[in-house]
Design an enzyme around this catalytic site. Structure first.
Site, mmCIF file in Angstrom:
data_model
loop_
_atom_site.group_PDB
_atom_site.id
_atom_site.type_symbol
_atom_site.label_atom_id
_atom_site.label_comp_id
_atom_site.label_asym_id
_atom_site.label_seq_id
_atom_site.Cartn_x
_atom_site.Cartn_y
_atom_site.Cartn_z
ATOM 1 N N PHE A 13 -6.933 -4.288 13.479
ATOM 2 C CA PHE A 13 -8.268 -4.726 13.881
ATOM 3 C C PHE A 13 -9.223 -3.802 13.821
ATOM 4 O O PHE A 13 -10.029 -3.343 14.672
ATOM 5 C CB PHE A 13 -8.370 -5.409 15.259
ATOM 6 C CG PHE A 13 -9.298 -6.467 15.471
ATOM 7 C CD1 PHE A 13 -9.304 -7.528 14.841
ATOM 8 C CD2 PHE A 13 -10.148 -6.150 16.483
ATOM 9 C CE1 PHE A 13 -10.464 -8.586 15.114
ATOM 10 C CE2 PHE A 13 -11.364 -7.311 16.842
ATOM 11 C CZ PHE A 13 -11.409 -8.200 16.064
ATOM 12 N N ARG A 40 -2.136 -1.012 18.062
ATOM 13 C CA ARG A 40 -1.455 -0.008 18.513
ATOM 14 C C ARG A 40 -1.951 0.480 19.792
ATOM 15 O O ARG A 40 -1.247 0.899 20.959
ATOM 16 C CB ARG A 40 -1.148 1.139 17.499
ATOM 17 C CG ARG A 40 -0.180 0.587 16.473
ATOM 18 C CD ARG A 40 0.209 1.800 15.649
ATOM 19 N NE ARG A 40 -1.073 2.475 14.819
ATOM 20 C CZ ARG A 40 -0.978 3.198 13.899
ATOM 21 N NH1 ARG A 40 0.108 3.959 13.840
ATOM 22 N NH2 ARG A 40 -2.051 3.805 13.476
ATOM 23 N N LYS A 98 -3.122 -0.916 -0.574
ATOM 24 C CA LYS A 98 -2.788 -0.702 -1.811
ATOM 25 C C LYS A 98 -1.659 0.299 -2.065
ATOM 26 O O LYS A 98 -0.996 0.315 -3.105
ATOM 27 C CB LYS A 98 -4.024 -0.687 -2.711
ATOM 28 C CG LYS A 98 -4.636 0.786 -2.318
ATOM 29 C CD LYS A 98 -5.684 0.753 -1.057
ATOM 30 C CE LYS A 98 -6.597 -0.174 -1.386
ATOM 31 N NZ LYS A 98 -7.571 -0.261 -0.337
ATOM 32 N N GLY A 180 -20.092 4.370 6.550
ATOM 33 C CA GLY A 180 -18.705 3.782 6.652
ATOM 34 C C GLY A 180 -18.076 3.639 5.429
ATOM 35 O O GLY A 180 -17.163 2.741 5.071
ATOM 36 N N GLU A 183 -14.068 7.847 4.620
ATOM 37 C CA GLU A 183 -13.470 8.127 5.730
ATOM 38 C C GLU A 183 -13.880 9.617 6.309
ATOM 39 O O GLU A 183 -14.282 10.439 5.371
ATOM 40 C CB GLU A 183 -11.844 8.133 5.605
ATOM 41 C CG GLU A 183 -11.548 6.860 5.306
ATOM 42 C CD GLU A 183 -11.564 5.687 6.378
ATOM 43 O OE1 GLU A 183 -11.570 6.201 7.495
ATOM 44 O OE2 GLU A 183 -11.646 4.723 5.979
ATOM 45 N N LYS A 198 -4.520 0.994 -6.966
ATOM 46 C CA LYS A 198 -5.012 -0.166 -7.467
ATOM 47 C C LYS A 198 -4.669 -0.345 -8.957
ATOM 48 O O LYS A 198 -4.460 -1.511 -9.676
ATOM 49 C CB LYS A 198 -6.587 -0.512 -7.381
ATOM 50 C CG LYS A 198 -7.086 -0.498 -5.912
ATOM 51 C CD LYS A 198 -8.692 0.008 -5.813
ATOM 52 C CE LYS A 198 -9.257 -0.360 -4.324
ATOM 53 N NZ LYS A 198 -10.520 0.152 -4.164
#
Length: 395
Positions: A13, A40, A98, A180, A183, A198
């Site tokens: 999530f 988790r 991926k 965003g 990372e 990919k």
């Protein structure tokens, strides 16, 4: 599953998982509902009621009311375990991982055939662009010649800021992270691994051939410098990180992921910011161009939604190229024209140029442009990141 409501067990999530949840609220005609979410971190504050969450994967695998598993987690090993367990349990799966697919797709195709279940993963390839399903359905013949383009929105955003707003690499990267699109550890995106994984998946559907990721050259933009940007501008080009699978004979294909100097007359020259652009070329239909957002929770969530609604009509990949046409063989026996910028002359010994077409020497940096075998480049791909160099393909 046709005409039945889809009851989803969701793993993960994060940005995409939350994006999917919001997209599903808007898509009332999808007749799909997330009924359980496995996460988790027990201590993280969530925006949804606590009762929808679980911390035990088996709560999803063994729930008879859940008829579709959707996994949207970053951990490739955990993703594999979830997909494998779901298919064995007779539950269809939608995945967006991926890396996991690039390493395990052959095994998972066989598991689908064995169990009669289905695994869909359009969201893994190009964000909001439905590349895989188009390759399966519209390009389901042996006339395809190549699939190439920008498959990573994060790196493209950075390059757009560099070439359009004259920002430095570090400044552009920080902006991508703040928004965003990248990372905190951007290696996966900027060093070409995301595009590589990919490309492996796309190749299975484009040409029916699985190529192990370790056998393909991928080199990114993390070593991009002012000299490389200046050279691109002098040539009237822009640098784009491109993934490419091309048919080079009746039974051979070749793959690579490399920065490229792209001239203005190419479609992907104008693909900016976090967008992806894919050019599909065939013998009789020439070139067709697909364009869409490649980063962010909503675009990827929308692609996941497309897979979810496809399952409501019992859709599954048929792997037509893999099962119905002549096997294509992967080869690196092909020449490319390569730019290499360096400071230490000893680094040029890595590259076995067949022909040199351009050289430049200066106190601060030097570069060479020439023809090199892709096989020779693959042979040194693990050494390249260790050197103070930048390489790019001439389009």
């Amino acid at each position: 599953m046709k005409n039945n409501a889809i009851r989803i067990g969701l793993f993960g999530f994060g940005t995409v998982g939350e994006g999917l949840y919001e997209v599903l609220k808007k898509a009332t005609s999808a007749h799909a509902e997330i009924v359980k979410i496995c996460v988790r971190d027990r201590n993280k504050k969530r925006s949804l009621p606590a009762e929808i969450f679980t911390y035990e994967p088996e709560d999803i695998f063994t729930d008879p009311d859940i008829n579709l598993v959707v996994e949207l987690i970053d951990d490739a090993d955990a993703s594999y375990a979830i997909v494998h367990r779901s298919l064995e349990a007779g539950k269809a799966v939608v995945s967006g991982n991926k890396k996991m697919l690039a390493y395990h797709i052959e095994e998972l195709i066989e598991l689908q055939e064995k169990t009669g279940t289905a695994l869909l993963y359009d969201a893994s390839a190009c964000g909001s662009i439905p590349v895989i399903r188009n390759l399966e359905e519209y390009y389901d013949n042996d006339l395809l010649l190549s699939v190439k383009g920008i498959l990573n929105g994060s790196s493209n955003f950075i390059l757009s800021k560099i070439f359009n707003e004259n920002k430095g690499y570090d400044e552009a990267l920080k902006e991508a992270q703040d928004l965003g699109f990248a990372e905190s550890n951007p290696t996966f995106d900027v060093d070409g691994f995301d595009s590589l994984f990919k490309l492996i998946i796309i190749t299975v559907h484009a040409f029916g051939t699985y190529v192990h990721p370790d056998d393909v050259i991928n080199y990114g933009i993390s070593n991009l410098g002012e000299a490389d940007i200046r050279y691109a501008r002098e040539k009237g080009t822009r640098i784009k990180l491109l993934a490419d699978v091309s048919k080079i004979s009746d039974d051979k294909i070749t793959l690579c992921v490399l920065p490229c100097f792209v001239p203005p007359d190419k479609y992907i020259y104008s693909v900016e910011d976090e967008f992806n652009g894919v050019v599909i070329k065939g013998e009789c239909y020439d070139k067709q161009f697909m364009f869409g957002r490649g980063a962010g929770g909503f675009p990827t969530g929308s692609s996941v939604l497309s897979d979810i609604t496809a399952r409501s009509h019992d859709y599954r990949y048929e792997y037509k190229k893999r099962n119905q046409y002549r096997k294509m063989e992967y080869t690196t026996d092909v020449d490319i024209k390569l730019y290499v910028r360096y400071r230490d002359e000893a680094d040029t010994a890595l590259f076995r140029f067949k022909e040199v077409t351009e050289r430049y020497y200066s106190k601060d940096y030097s570069f060479v442009v020439g023809v090199i075998s892709l096989a020779d480049l693959v042979a040194i791909k693990d050494e390249l990141p260790k050197r103070n160099i930048f390489i790019a393909k001439m389009y």
